[in-house]
Design an enzyme around this catalytic site. Structure first.
Site, PDB file in Angstrom:
ATOM      1  N   ASP A 299     -10.070  -5.613  -3.014  1.00 24.15           N
ATOM      2  CA  ASP A 299      -9.430  -4.585  -2.193  1.00 24.15           C
ATOM      3  C   ASP A 299     -10.300  -3.330  -2.243  1.00 24.15           C
ATOM      4  O   ASP A 299     -10.538  -2.774  -3.318  1.00 24.15           O
ATOM      5  CB  ASP A 299      -8.041  -4.322  -2.782  1.00 24.15           C
ATOM      6  CG  ASP A 299      -7.205  -3.374  -1.949  1.00 24.15           C
ATOM      7  OD1 ASP A 299      -7.771  -2.428  -1.365  1.00 24.15           O
ATOM      8  OD2 ASP A 299      -5.978  -3.575  -1.916  1.00 24.15           O
TER       9      ASP A 299
ATOM     10  N   HIS B 168      -7.314  -6.096   1.126  1.00 25.52           N
ATOM     11  CA  HIS B 168      -6.118  -5.273   1.367  1.00 25.52           C
ATOM     12  C   HIS B 168      -5.365  -5.737   2.612  1.00 25.52           C
ATOM     13  O   HIS B 168      -4.403  -5.083   3.024  1.00 25.52           O
ATOM     14  CB  HIS B 168      -6.576  -3.817   1.531  1.00 25.52           C
ATOM     15  CG  HIS B 168      -5.502  -2.787   1.307  1.00 25.52           C
ATOM     16  ND1 HIS B 168      -4.894  -2.603   0.095  1.00 25.52           N
ATOM     17  CD2 HIS B 168      -4.917  -1.876   2.143  1.00 25.52           C
ATOM     18  CE1 HIS B 168      -3.994  -1.629   0.180  1.00 25.52           C
ATOM     19  NE2 HIS B 168      -3.989  -1.177   1.422  1.00 25.52           N
TER      20      HIS B 168
ATOM     21  N   SER C  37       0.842  -1.198   0.000  1.00 29.28           N
ATOM     22  CA  SER C  37       0.000   0.000   0.000  1.00 29.28           C
ATOM     23  C   SER C  37       0.881   1.254   0.000  1.00 29.28           C
ATOM     24  O   SER C  37       1.664   1.450  -0.929  1.00 29.28           O
ATOM     25  CB  SER C  37      -0.965  -0.059   1.192  1.00 29.28           C
ATOM     26  OG  SER C  37      -2.001   0.865   1.043  1.00 29.28           O
TER      27      SER C  37
END
Lengths: 280, 280
Positions: free
Chosen positions: A225, A258, A149
């Site tokens: 995600d 995620h 991320s």
């Protein structure tokens, strides 16, 4: 450069350690975790993979949930997980989760109130590798980067800007174009100011557009995600890599989110991918 | 018996879920995690391993840090991790970490103020297996038990008392003789009262001395576990098993501590050991 040992636990025949040291880049104590595989006692310097974590994380998230220790022990790979920002009462912060402490974005901030301590870019390209090389049986010529991320953004941008320092780069669900998504626009404005030209030096897609190159990139991205469409936009990286002829392996992983359940599932692939390049 | 899905995340091709349900055994909502491997869609009921956690833990600790998902996905093994006690404002508690919420000790409490909700033994032998069998593609005849520390105590005692319900039992750093160590003496007195005869039915070593039997036991124990000498005392289990001719594989793991770094290192061994017995 004195290292304070916070903890050390046996794991898969090696040792999972956490250290703290006073950082010249941030002017604060910085904490990182380091997995030392069993091969560390063999006398041969080992390759190192840096894992850069995402928003709200510390070194602890991937250390506890990433599940890398088994494969690092097999491969003889040191894994280092730094914190995501300077921390402390004297360090500027923001009430939001996506700015300030826990959200350093791997840049050297130029703007008040962040410029005093937010030197995560210098920390990553200079201070931390030097410290690792001086303190552990690590081969400074064999280092690679990965991250998740915001940390995927960090890995990609740092590798693109320093192709001679890092052999290979991969990412899990990275922010690829922070200049063009809400998380990035907010953070880069706060850390680097309103001149968007400065942002391009910390934006993987813009760096590639402006000529930066790495030999290849591996990215895993979950299709479920919740940040995919608004913040991550891997298609922008795919377009930039195609235009620049950078080989990109972008794997859209069906149904993954995620979380660290996503990261741990594909961690082994990334470790083996980096190891092959670190030994090449 | 309605199950509320708290979360579901793709992991190693299967799904790591967390559920909540209203429990008749505790009179409270109870939370558990369940890993459903990819084979769950195949139509054949799958074996189930229950992991009982230790003091201060919830379902989340082993779910996030245990690293079982990869091997469960390979084997086609469902792993269920219940909470360690009833919880809630109306549930009796204690300021100490080793009594009350987070420290149910897998008994049915008979003493005030705990007798109202602390029914973890009934929850484990009756309600939870029934719920799993009714709600998931699980084979009720193929269930096994493992656990850590207080949960190792739970696994051993529940298996010894119910050899027809569970095919195999193992433990990580278990409390083996709670009647004879500080953690256990405190908890069993609070939950079961001062008559130590009642304690023997929830003490693995005493159960074996009193005639309870399982086919064999696997235990891993770190030699650097800070609770080893005062609370865990695996030598007492070794003596009882030897006297009762129960085959015990007690592996003293050099340098390992009491943490999930220890558990995750040896998790794969335990999963494969149980799977061989679940399929036998």
């Amino acid at each position: 450069m004195t290292l304070e040992t916070i903890s050390a636990a046996r794991s898969f025949g090696g040792t999972q350690c956490v250290y703290r040291h006073q950082s010249r880049a941030t002017g604060t104590p910085m904490t990182f975790s380091l997995y030392l595989p069993p091969q560390a006692t063999g006398g041969t310097p080992l390759p190192v993979l840096y894992f850069l974590s995402g928003l709200t994380c510390t070194h602890a998230n991937v250390t506890e949930k990433g599940g890398y220790q088994r494969v690092c022990a097999e491969l003889g790979l040191i894994l280092v997980a730094p914190d995501t920002s300077p921390r402390g009462e004297e360090v500027a912060d923001d009430d939001a989760y996506d700015l300030g402490q826990g959200a350093g974005f791997y840049v050297d901030a130029t703007e008040a109130p962040f410029e005093t301590h937010y030197g995560m870019y210098s920390y990553m390209i200079d201070e931390l590798p030097e410290l690792i090389g001086a303190s552990f049986p690590a081969d400074p010529r064999r280092a690679s980067l990965t991250g998740h991320s915001m940390g995927g953004h960090g890995a990609l941008t740092i590798a693109l800007k320093n192709p001679s320092l890092f052999r290979s780069v991969s990412a899990f669900a990275p922010i690829v174009a922070p200049s063009r998504v809400p998380w990035g626009e907010k953070a880069l404005a706060a850390y680097l100011g309103s001149d968007r030209a400065a942002w391009r030096r910390h934006d993987a897609v813009a760096l590639i557009e402006d000529g930066a190159r790495v030999p290849e990139i591996l990215v895993d991205q979950g299709t479920s995600d919740s940040f995919l469409e608004r913040e991550l936009k891997p298609e922008l990286l795919a377009e930039a890599c195609a235009a620049a002829s950078i080989p990109l392996t972008l794997r859209m992983q069906q149904g993954y989110d995620h979380s660290y359940y996503f990261i741990s599932t594909f961690m082994e692939d990334h470790l083996r991918w980096h190891m092959a390049r670190l030994l090449a």
